[in-house]
Design an enzyme around this catalytic site. Structure first.
Site, short mmCIF file in Angstrom:
data_model
loop_
_atom_site.label_atom_id
_atom_site.label_comp_id
_atom_site.label_asym_id
_atom_site.label_seq_id
_atom_site.Cartn_x
_atom_site.Cartn_y
_atom_site.Cartn_z
N THR A 75 8.11 -3.97 6.83
CA THR A 75 9.37 -3.21 6.84
C THR A 75 10.35 -3.80 7.84
O THR A 75 11.53 -4.01 7.53
CB THR A 75 9.09 -1.72 7.16
OG1 THR A 75 8.21 -1.20 6.17
CG2 THR A 75 10.37 -0.91 7.17
N GLN A 182 2.34 -7.92 -0.89
CA GLN A 182 1.16 -7.69 -1.73
C GLN A 182 0.55 -8.99 -2.24
O GLN A 182 -0.57 -8.99 -2.72
CB GLN A 182 1.52 -6.80 -2.93
CG GLN A 182 1.93 -5.39 -2.58
CD GLN A 182 0.75 -4.52 -2.15
OE1 GLN A 182 -0.42 -4.86 -2.34
NE2 GLN A 182 1.05 -3.39 -1.54
N SER A 202 2.44 -8.68 5.79
CA SER A 202 1.99 -7.62 6.69
C SER A 202 0.47 -7.65 6.81
O SER A 202 -0.24 -7.78 5.81
CB SER A 202 2.43 -6.27 6.12
OG SER A 202 1.99 -5.21 6.94
N HIS A 204 -1.77 -5.31 7.58
CA HIS A 204 -2.63 -4.21 7.10
C HIS A 204 -2.84 -4.19 5.59
O HIS A 204 -3.63 -3.39 5.08
CB HIS A 204 -2.14 -2.85 7.63
CG HIS A 204 -0.99 -2.24 6.92
ND1 HIS A 204 -1.14 -1.31 5.93
CD2 HIS A 204 0.33 -2.41 7.07
CE1 HIS A 204 0.06 -0.93 5.50
NE2 HIS A 204 0.96 -1.59 6.18
N THR A 243 7.99 -8.13 23.87
CA THR A 243 6.71 -8.75 24.22
C THR A 243 5.82 -8.83 22.99
O THR A 243 5.68 -7.85 22.26
CB THR A 243 6.03 -7.91 25.31
OG1 THR A 243 6.91 -7.86 26.44
CG2 THR A 243 4.71 -8.53 25.74
N CYS A 329 4.51 11.96 -4.07
CA CYS A 329 4.16 13.36 -3.85
C CYS A 329 4.49 13.79 -2.42
O CYS A 329 3.70 14.43 -1.74
CB CYS A 329 2.71 13.62 -4.18
SG CYS A 329 1.68 12.18 -4.07
C1 LIG Z 1 3.27 -2.09 2.29
C2 LIG Z 1 4.48 -2.77 1.78
C3 LIG Z 1 5.64 -2.90 2.56
C4 LIG Z 1 5.75 -2.30 3.95
O1 LIG Z 1 4.89 -2.95 4.84
P1 LIG Z 1 4.62 -2.38 6.31
O2 LIG Z 1 3.96 -3.52 7.01
O3 LIG Z 1 3.73 -1.21 6.12
O4 LIG Z 1 5.93 -2.04 6.91
C5 LIG Z 1 6.70 -3.57 2.03
N1 LIG Z 1 6.66 -4.11 0.80
C6 LIG Z 1 5.56 -4.02 0.02
C7 LIG Z 1 5.56 -4.64 -1.33
C8 LIG Z 1 4.44 -3.34 0.48
O5 LIG Z 1 3.38 -3.24 -0.30
#
Ligand SMILES: *Cc1c(COP(=O)(O)O)cnc(C)c1O
Length: 381
Positions: A75, A182, A202, A204, A243, A329
């Site tokens: 994000t 993704q 990202s 996670h 940082t 939701c």
């Molecule tokens: C999860 C996701 C984001 C946001 O990522 P964060 O690291 O949680 O801010 C943006 N774009 C896509 C396609 C995502 O799947």
């Protein structure tokens, strides 16, 4: 032994891979230094770890280490890419092109920019979720500065034709940003071959911790310049002060290295399980795949269960299986997903759609259980 509940929501977030956790832990304790400390070994050790991570991230996407800017996640990277380019290239133009099925992080950032004077074209998509290249071509104007089209959709897994978009953008001298959150680690990503100027990812979503990510910013042909959105000590070449989150960055690097190492085998195994799940479920009446089922991520299937009330379907499945539905939701009255809506899926069908997102730790046994359980629920409802 099968352990319940089963996690099939890997497009929302993934568990941290134990190897990744092990790699990052020392950077909370004995190697806690600030990567910007130049005068002692605590700083040097942290800096060295960040340097390795930068190389690992760059390697996965065919970039140079100097082109990687660490952020708090996708994000933030999206905000930096879009707002930073809009500010920096204001004299060149104020028009941007994106599409209706982008993640809210892109769409809401575009909405924000519209309030500060940007003109944004939101391209529709074909019924299979892909953008029409001819429509994209005709949307280009003399004042277009940027095209933002995602690599893989988070709800359907549908892949956009990024190579063709990159070539088109390059031919018109327009910057091309792609949200690859993704895609990285699941399919090959090549910013050079595909003429991508900026790309976000990202940790996670690829078996790392939440709160860490990166933006790739091209440094030559062309050299992309961005107006910083966070000012401070001039970290990350002045593009993102603050940082550095050393343990998170170390983890992100490890995620990318593991992703590269495991991608071929893992995507084969996971798509095999996904296909098995899909094949068994679409045998039932009125169950269809949402989106293009060829140009798609290996780990996801988004199925519509026409005729079954969405709320009840989700409630029943969720008793033992964690999945996502085709509706946001967040409110009492759920809105159908903007992605499925843009693909022309009827509201009630969108509301009775379910996303199954498999991952590195999904087992065959879990998929068997899911097939049996969902079949039974669909029959009962
Ligand atoms: C999860 C996701 C984001 C946001 O990522 P964060 O690291 O949680 O801010 C943006 N774009 C896509 C396609 C995502 O799947």
């Amino acid at each position: 032994m099968l352990k319940l509940p089963i996690y099939l929501d890997n497009n929302a977030t993934t568990p941290v891979d134990p190897e990744v956790l092990e790699t990052m832990l020392p950077y909370f304790t004995e190697h806690f230094g600030n990567a910007a400390s130049r005068n002692h070994s605590f700083g040097w050790v942290a800096e060295e770890a960040v340097t390795l991570a930068r190389e690992q991230v760059a390697q996965l996407i065919h970039a140079e280490p100097a082109e990687i800017v660490f952020t708090s996640g996708a994000t933030e990277a999206i905000n930096l890419a879009l707002k930073g380019a809009y500010e920096m290239y204001a004299t060149k133009g104020n028009h941007m092109i994106t599409c209706l099925t982008e993640h809210k992080a892109v769409l809401d950032t575009c909405k924000h920019l519209e309030k500060s004077g940007a003109e944004v074209t939101y391209l529709p998509v074909n019924s299979d979720g892909t953008v029409d290249l001819n429509l994209l071509k005709t949307a280009i104007r003399p004042n277009t500065i940027l095209i933002s089209i995602m690599m893989a959709n988070n709800e359907t897994g549908v892949l956009q034709p990024v190579k063709a978009i990159g070539a088109l953008a390059k031919a018109h001298g327009i910057l091309f940003f792609t949200d690859a959150t993704q895609a990285v680690g699941k399919i090959p990503v090549d910013v050079q071959g595909d003429n991508i100027d900026m790309l976000c990812l990202s940790a996670h979503k690829i078996y790392g911790p939440k709160g860490t990510g990166a933006l790739y910013v091209r440094r030559k042909n062309p050299r992309v310049r961005l107006a910083a959105q966070i000012d401070g000590g001039g970290h990350e070449k002045g593009m993102r002060s603050g940082t550095l989150n050393v343990p998170g960055i170390v983890a992100l690097g490890k995620c990318c290295a593991l992703g590269m190492q495991k991608m071929n085998e893992e995507s084969k195994r996971i798509s095999g399980l996904r296909d098995e799940l899909e094949k068994n479920l679409i045998q039932l009446n009125n169950i269809n795949v949402n989106g293009n089922s060829t140009h798609r991520l290996p780990n996801v299937t988004n199925l519509s269960f026409a005729g079954i009330p969405g709320g009840r379907l989700l409630t029943e499945i969720s008793r033992t299986i964690a999945v996502s539905s085709g509706s946001a939701c967040t409110s009492a009255n759920p809105e159908p997903s903007h992605v499925l809506k843009a693909m022309g899926v009827a509201d009630d069908v969108a509301k009775s759609s379910i996303r199954f997102g498999l991952g590195r730790f999904t087992t065959g046994e879990e998929i068997e259980y899911t097939i049996d359980t969902v079949k039974k629920i669909a029959a009962d409802l």
